[in-house]
Design a protein around this motif. Sequence first.
Motif, PDB file in Angstrom:
ATOM      1  N   THR A 292      26.691 -34.446  73.346  1.00 50.97           N
ATOM      2  CA  THR A 292      26.702 -33.177  72.614  1.00 50.97           C
ATOM      3  C   THR A 292      27.749 -33.206  71.505  1.00 50.97           C
ATOM      4  OG1 THR A 292      25.959 -31.932  74.554  1.00 50.97           O
ATOM      5  CG2 THR A 292      27.072 -30.684  72.825  1.00 50.97           C
ATOM      6  N   ALA A 293      28.922 -33.741  71.810  1.00 53.14           N
ATOM      7  CA  ALA A 293      29.983 -33.847  70.806  1.00 53.14           C
ATOM      8  C   ALA A 293      29.554 -34.752  69.657  1.00 53.14           C
ATOM      9  CB  ALA A 293      31.261 -34.370  71.452  1.00 53.14           C
ATOM     10  N   THR A 294      28.799 -35.803  69.972  1.00 54.87           N
ATOM     11  CA  THR A 294      28.323 -36.711  68.933  1.00 54.87           C
ATOM     12  C   THR A 294      27.323 -36.013  68.017  1.00 54.87           C
ATOM     13  OG1 THR A 294      28.683 -38.654  70.328  1.00 54.87           O
ATOM     14  CG2 THR A 294      27.130 -38.902  68.511  1.00 54.87           C
ATOM     15  N   VAL A 295      26.423 -35.236  68.598  1.00 58.70           N
ATOM     16  CA  VAL A 295      25.462 -34.481  67.780  1.00 58.70           C
ATOM     17  C   VAL A 295      26.203 -33.522  66.856  1.00 58.70           C
ATOM     18  CG1 VAL A 295      23.577 -32.805  67.824  1.00 58.70           C
ATOM     19  CG2 VAL A 295      23.608 -34.683  69.477  1.00 58.70           C
ATOM     20  N   SER A 296      27.222 -32.844  67.379  1.00 60.41           N
ATOM     21  CA  SER A 296      28.014 -31.909  66.568  1.00 60.41           C
ATOM     22  C   SER A 296      28.743 -32.647  65.454  1.00 60.41           C
ATOM     23  CB  SER A 296      29.024 -31.158  67.447  1.00 60.41           C
ATOM     24  OG  SER A 296      28.364 -30.348  68.388  1.00 60.41           O
ATOM     25  N   PHE A 297      29.266 -33.830  65.779  1.00 64.18           N
ATOM     26  CA  PHE A 297      29.951 -34.640  64.773  1.00 64.18           C
ATOM     27  C   PHE A 297      28.997 -35.046  63.658  1.00 64.18           C
ATOM     28  CE2 PHE A 297      30.951 -38.925  63.191  1.00 64.18           C
ATOM     29  CZ  PHE A 297      32.196 -38.700  62.628  1.00 64.18           C
ATOM     30  N   MET A 298      27.781 -35.444  64.010  1.00 64.43           N
ATOM     31  CA  MET A 298      26.811 -35.842  62.993  1.00 64.43           C
ATOM     32  C   MET A 298      26.448 -34.669  62.090  1.00 64.43           C
ATOM     33  SD  MET A 298      24.284 -38.695  64.731  1.00 64.43           S
ATOM     34  CE  MET A 298      23.857 -37.782  66.203  1.00 64.43           C
ATOM     35  N   ARG A 299      26.387 -33.482  62.673  1.00 59.25           N
ATOM     36  CA  ARG A 299      26.123 -32.292  61.860  1.00 59.25           C
ATOM     37  C   ARG A 299      27.304 -32.014  60.927  1.00 59.25           C
ATOM     38  NH1 ARG A 299      26.210 -29.247  58.644  1.00 59.25           N
ATOM     39  NH2 ARG A 299      25.522 -27.065  58.518  1.00 59.25           N
ATOM     40  N   GLN A 300      28.499 -32.083  61.450  1.00 58.63           N
ATOM     41  CA  GLN A 300      29.694 -31.847  60.654  1.00 58.63           C
ATOM     42  C   GLN A 300      29.812 -32.857  59.519  1.00 58.63           C
ATOM     43  OE1 GLN A 300      33.308 -32.312  62.886  1.00 58.63           O
ATOM     44  NE2 GLN A 300      34.639 -31.584  61.241  1.00 58.63           N
ATOM     45  N   ALA A 301      29.392 -34.078  59.792  1.00 61.23           N
ATOM     46  CA  ALA A 301      29.490 -35.153  58.810  1.00 61.23           C
ATOM     47  C   ALA A 301      28.341 -35.158  57.814  1.00 61.23           C
ATOM     48  CB  ALA A 301      29.544 -36.495  59.532  1.00 61.23           C
ATOM     49  N   GLY A 302      27.334 -34.325  58.044  1.00 65.01           N
ATOM     50  CA  GLY A 302      26.209 -34.271  57.126  1.00 65.01           C
ATOM     51  C   GLY A 302      25.131 -35.303  57.388  1.00 65.01           C
ATOM     52  N   LEU A 303      25.214 -35.996  58.519  1.00 63.51           N
ATOM     53  CA  LEU A 303      24.178 -36.969  58.861  1.00 63.51           C
ATOM     54  C   LEU A 303      22.894 -36.282  59.286  1.00 63.51           C
ATOM     55  CD1 LEU A 303      26.344 -39.558  60.805  1.00 63.51           C
ATOM     56  CD2 LEU A 303      25.228 -39.932  58.613  1.00 63.51           C
ATOM     57  N   VAL A 304      23.019 -35.120  59.909  1.00 65.79           N
ATOM     58  CA  VAL A 304      21.863 -34.284  60.236  1.00 65.79           C
ATOM     59  C   VAL A 304      22.153 -32.874  59.732  1.00 65.79           C
ATOM     60  CG1 VAL A 304      21.183 -35.645  62.247  1.00 65.79           C
ATOM     61  CG2 VAL A 304      22.766 -33.732  62.543  1.00 65.79           C
ATOM     62  N   LYS A 305      21.100 -32.110  59.454  1.00 63.67           N
ATOM     63  CA  LYS A 305      21.277 -30.788  58.864  1.00 63.67           C
ATOM     64  C   LYS A 305      21.586 -29.710  59.890  1.00 63.67           C
ATOM     65  CE  LYS A 305      18.286 -31.778  54.905  1.00 63.67           C
ATOM     66  NZ  LYS A 305      17.013 -31.421  54.196  1.00 63.67           N
ATOM     67  N   LYS A 306      21.167 -29.941  61.136  1.00 65.53           N
ATOM     68  CA  LYS A 306      21.448 -28.953  62.169  1.00 65.53           C
ATOM     69  C   LYS A 306      21.600 -29.660  63.515  1.00 65.53           C
ATOM     70  CE  LYS A 306      16.530 -27.911  62.879  1.00 65.53           C
ATOM     71  NZ  LYS A 306      15.497 -26.846  62.875  1.00 65.53           N
ATOM     72  N   THR A 307      22.286 -28.994  64.423  1.00 65.42           N
ATOM     73  CA  THR A 307      22.458 -29.581  65.749  1.00 65.42           C
ATOM     74  C   THR A 307      21.191 -29.373  66.575  1.00 65.42           C
ATOM     75  OG1 THR A 307      23.451 -27.547  66.582  1.00 65.42           O
ATOM     76  CG2 THR A 307      24.949 -29.227  65.724  1.00 65.42           C
ATOM     77  N   PHE A 308      21.091 -30.115  67.649  1.00 58.65           N
ATOM     78  CA  PHE A 308      19.973 -29.994  68.577  1.00 58.65           C
ATOM     79  C   PHE A 308      20.505 -30.333  69.961  1.00 58.65           C
ATOM     80  CE2 PHE A 308      19.897 -34.034  66.259  1.00 58.65           C
ATOM     81  CZ  PHE A 308      20.111 -34.950  67.281  1.00 58.65           C
ATOM     82  N   PRO A 309      19.813 -29.940  71.017  1.00 55.78           N
ATOM     83  CA  PRO A 309      20.298 -30.235  72.373  1.00 55.78           C
ATOM     84  C   PRO A 309      20.464 -31.735  72.598  1.00 55.78           C
ATOM     85  CG  PRO A 309      18.548 -28.606  72.442  1.00 55.78           C
ATOM     86  CD  PRO A 309      18.575 -29.131  71.036  1.00 55.78           C
ATOM     87  N   ALA A 310      21.571 -32.119  73.180  1.00 56.72           N
ATOM     88  CA  ALA A 310      21.835 -33.534  73.433  1.00 56.72           C
ATOM     89  C   ALA A 310      20.730 -34.174  74.262  1.00 56.72           C
ATOM     90  CB  ALA A 310      23.174 -33.695  74.140  1.00 56.72           C
ATOM     91  N   THR A 311      20.122 -33.382  75.151  1.00 56.90           N
ATOM     92  CA  THR A 311      19.082 -33.910  76.032  1.00 56.90           C
ATOM     93  C   THR A 311      17.825 -34.336  75.275  1.00 56.90           C
ATOM     94  OG1 THR A 311      18.443 -31.612  76.467  1.00 56.90           O
ATOM     95  CG2 THR A 311      19.849 -32.700  78.099  1.00 56.90           C
ATOM     96  N   GLU A 312      17.749 -34.015  73.994  1.00 55.30           N
ATOM     97  CA  GLU A 312      16.611 -34.465  73.198  1.00 55.30           C
ATOM     98  C   GLU A 312      16.726 -35.941  72.814  1.00 55.30           C
ATOM     99  OE1 GLU A 312      15.712 -31.967  69.882  1.00 55.30           O
ATOM    100  OE2 GLU A 312      15.409 -30.176  71.117  1.00 55.30           O
ATOM    101  N   ILE A 313      17.937 -36.531  72.952  1.00 59.63           N
ATOM    102  CA  ILE A 313      18.095 -37.942  72.578  1.00 59.63           C
ATOM    103  C   ILE A 313      18.620 -38.814  73.720  1.00 59.63           C
ATOM    104  CG2 ILE A 313      18.351 -37.484  70.101  1.00 59.63           C
ATOM    105  CD1 ILE A 313      21.408 -37.924  70.496  1.00 59.63           C
ATOM    106  N   PHE A 314      18.733 -38.263  74.922  1.00 60.04           N
ATOM    107  CA  PHE A 314      19.132 -39.119  76.036  1.00 60.04           C
ATOM    108  C   PHE A 314      18.621 -38.552  77.353  1.00 60.04           C
ATOM    109  CE2 PHE A 314      22.258 -36.056  77.316  1.00 60.04           C
ATOM    110  CZ  PHE A 314      22.635 -36.403  78.605  1.00 60.04           C
ATOM    111  N   THR A 315      18.488 -39.441  78.332  1.00 54.75           N
ATOM    112  CA  THR A 315      18.157 -39.030  79.692  1.00 54.75           C
ATOM    113  C   THR A 315      18.836 -39.971  80.677  1.00 54.75           C
ATOM    114  OG1 THR A 315      16.401 -38.661  81.317  1.00 54.75           O
ATOM    115  CG2 THR A 315      16.024 -40.404  79.703  1.00 54.75           C
ATOM    116  N   ASN A 316      19.333 -39.406  81.766  1.00 51.53           N
ATOM    117  CA  ASN A 316      19.898 -40.204  82.856  1.00 51.53           C
ATOM    118  C   ASN A 316      18.907 -40.360  84.011  1.00 51.53           C
ATOM    119  OD1 ASN A 316      22.527 -40.877  81.897  1.00 51.53           O
ATOM    120  ND2 ASN A 316      23.224 -38.787  82.300  1.00 51.53           N
ATOM    121  N   ASP A 317      17.655 -40.007  83.779  1.00 55.38           N
ATOM    122  CA  ASP A 317      16.669 -40.003  84.860  1.00 55.38           C
ATOM    123  C   ASP A 317      16.474 -41.380  85.498  1.00 55.38           C
ATOM    124  OD1 ASP A 317      16.326 -37.337  84.429  1.00 55.38           O
ATOM    125  OD2 ASP A 317      14.326 -37.476  83.546  1.00 55.38           O
ATOM    126  N   LEU A 318      16.640 -42.446  84.727  1.00 59.88           N
ATOM    127  CA  LEU A 318      16.399 -43.788  85.256  1.00 59.88           C
ATOM    128  C   LEU A 318      17.628 -44.386  85.927  1.00 59.88           C
ATOM    129  CD1 LEU A 318      14.069 -43.327  83.190  1.00 59.88           C
ATOM    130  CD2 LEU A 318      14.182 -45.769  82.655  1.00 59.88           C
TER     131      LEU A 318
END
Length: 363
Positions: A317-343
Motif C-alpha cells: 500500500t505504501a508503494t502504491v502511495s509512493f508511486m502516486r506521489q511520484a507521478g508514476l500513476v495518476k491515482k492510488t488503487f487497493p494494494a490487493t489489486e497487484i498482489f496476493t498471498n493466496d499461494l
Amino acid sequence: MNIGMRRLAGLAALVMAAATAVSCGSSGPETTADGRTVLKLAIATPTWNAGFSTLAVAETRKYFEQEKVDVKISLFDSGTRAAQQVIAGQSDLALVTAEPVGIGQEKGTPLTYFAGYYPKWISNIQVPAGSGVRSVADLPGKRVGVTAVASSGATFVRTAMKMEGLDANSVKFIPIGGGAQQINAIKSGKVDVLGLWDTQYQIIENAGIGLTPLPIASTDKLFGGGFAVKADELKDLRDPLTRFGRAMAKAMVFAQANPEAAVQDLWKLHPEARGPASTPEATLLANEAKVLKVRLNGQGVEPGHDRWGEMDEQAVTATVSFMRQAGLVKKTFPATEIFTNDLIPEINKFSFDEIRAAAKSAK
C-alpha cells in the motif's frame, strides 16, 4: 507536460505497447514429455550475478525438477521490458520491481505478484566516494549511469528528482550495462552518479570502488517487487506457479544456509558470472556471497521464520502511495489489486529443516 513526466510517460508507453503486441494472450504453458510444466520466466538484469543465485540453485539442486516445472529463463535490461514479455504472452511470469506493475495496473494491462522476491525497495542513488554530489538537488547537469534508460533504477532517479521539483531532463542517462562494463564506466569517470539497485552496488564495492548513498528517506518502508503474472491468468496457472514458488522457496532456504554453495551453483550454470580469472577463487567466492546475502536479507527463510514469499499489505500500500506521489500513476488503487498471498501457504509446504541440513553438507 509536468516536470520529468515525458520520460515517465515513455515508461508507461512501453508497458502499454505490449497490450497490442502480436501475441495478446497465452494458450497456456507447454508440458514436457516427462510431465513437467514449462514456465517461461523473464527477469530484469543485464547479466547473471550472485543476486540471482537462487535460480541456479533451484535448477542444479533439482528443485524445479522435483516440483515438475521446467523453467526457461530470459534476461532483459529493464523491469519494463520483462513485464512487457508477460503482458504480450511471450513469457508466463516475470521477476520485476513495482514500477511497471503499478503502471500496468493503471494502463489496463494488470499484473499480479504471487510471491515476493524483493521484500524491500531495492533502487537508490549512489555516488563514488569523494564526489561533490551530496543530495538529489545536486543532480542537474550530471551524468547518471544506469543499466538501461528504461530500467527501474533510471525511473527511480527521475522520480527522486521530480519529488524535489527538479527536471529529470537536466541529467544525462548513460547506459552502462552490468559486470565489467559497469565497473569500467565508473573507474574511467564516464559517469558522475549511479542509478542502480542493492546487489549492483555490492558488486561495485567488491571491485574496490567506494560508494556513498544519497539520502532519500521516503523509500524506507516500501515493498520492492517479486514474481508477477497476468492477473487474469493467475487462476489457471495457480498449480504450476505454486510448484514454481515451492522450488524457489527451497532454493532460498538452501542459499541462506550455504551461500557459498549457492554461488558455486550459479558458476556451474553461468560461468560468465564467475568474475576475473586473475582474482583468487576464495576472494571471488567471498565477494559473491556478499552479493547474495544482500538479496537474502528479509526473505523470511532464516531459522524460525519459515515463510518465504509473503508480502506485507501495508508495504505494498505504501508503494502504491509512493508511486502516486511520484507521478508514476495518476491515482492510488487497493494494494490487493497487484498482489496476493493466496499461494504462500502451499508454496511453503516442505521441510525447511531437511533443506537446511542438505545445504550445510553441500559443496
